[in-house]
Write a protein that holds these residues in place. Sequence first.
Motif, short mmCIF file in Angstrom:
data_model
loop_
_atom_site.label_atom_id
_atom_site.label_comp_id
_atom_site.label_asym_id
_atom_site.label_seq_id
_atom_site.Cartn_x
_atom_site.Cartn_y
_atom_site.Cartn_z
N VAL A 55 0.73 -1.30 0.04
CA VAL A 55 0.11 0.11 -0.02
C VAL A 55 0.91 1.18 -0.18
N GLN A 56 0.34 2.22 -0.57
CA GLN A 56 1.02 3.61 -0.71
C GLN A 56 0.05 4.71 -0.65
N ALA A 57 0.52 5.55 0.56
CA ALA A 57 -0.62 6.70 0.64
C ALA A 57 0.15 7.81 -0.29
N VAL A 58 -1.03 8.33 -1.26
CA VAL A 58 -0.87 9.19 -2.29
C VAL A 58 -1.09 10.53 -2.02
N GLY A 59 -0.20 11.46 -2.25
CA GLY A 59 -0.54 12.85 -2.05
C GLY A 59 -0.77 13.36 -0.61
N GLY A 60 -0.30 12.69 0.37
CA GLY A 60 -0.59 12.93 1.74
C GLY A 60 -0.86 11.77 2.46
N PRO A 61 -0.98 12.01 3.73
CA PRO A 61 -1.59 10.89 4.73
C PRO A 61 -3.00 10.52 4.33
N ALA A 62 -3.41 9.31 4.68
CA ALA A 62 -4.58 8.58 4.12
C ALA A 62 -5.27 8.06 5.51
N ALA A 63 -6.51 8.06 5.57
CA ALA A 63 -7.12 7.35 6.82
C ALA A 63 -7.88 6.22 6.20
N TYR A 64 -8.23 5.15 7.08
CA TYR A 64 -8.96 4.09 6.44
C TYR A 64 -9.63 3.48 7.75
N LEU A 65 -10.38 2.49 7.23
CA LEU A 65 -11.24 1.53 8.33
C LEU A 65 -11.12 0.07 7.67
#
Length: 95
Positions: free
Chosen positions: A80-90
């Motif tokens: 997995v890669q976060a794109v363009g900044g941090p990413a949040a997930y459930l």
Amino acid sequence: MLKHNTYFDGRVQSVGFERNGLKATVGVIEPGEYHFGTGAAERMTVTSGQLKVKQAGGNDWVTYPQGTSFEVAANSGFDVQAVGGPAAYLCEFLG
């Protein structure tokens, strides 16, 4: 009960919880590339930002924007890669 998890020198963090007998985590992924293995099958929903994902055994990266989800088989894994900044997930555990 809440359980805090930290991975990759703090660049990925999550809080685990259980609701109605189902286990789940919510978390944040800093920009970078990471690999996760799975024990149980899971559904990952992007709640903020976007993630690029390459499933175990796959060759292609697929982008998942906010509001979309993907499933990962049990005893498998994904990059997995976060794109363009941090990413949040459930992350919901399916089995």
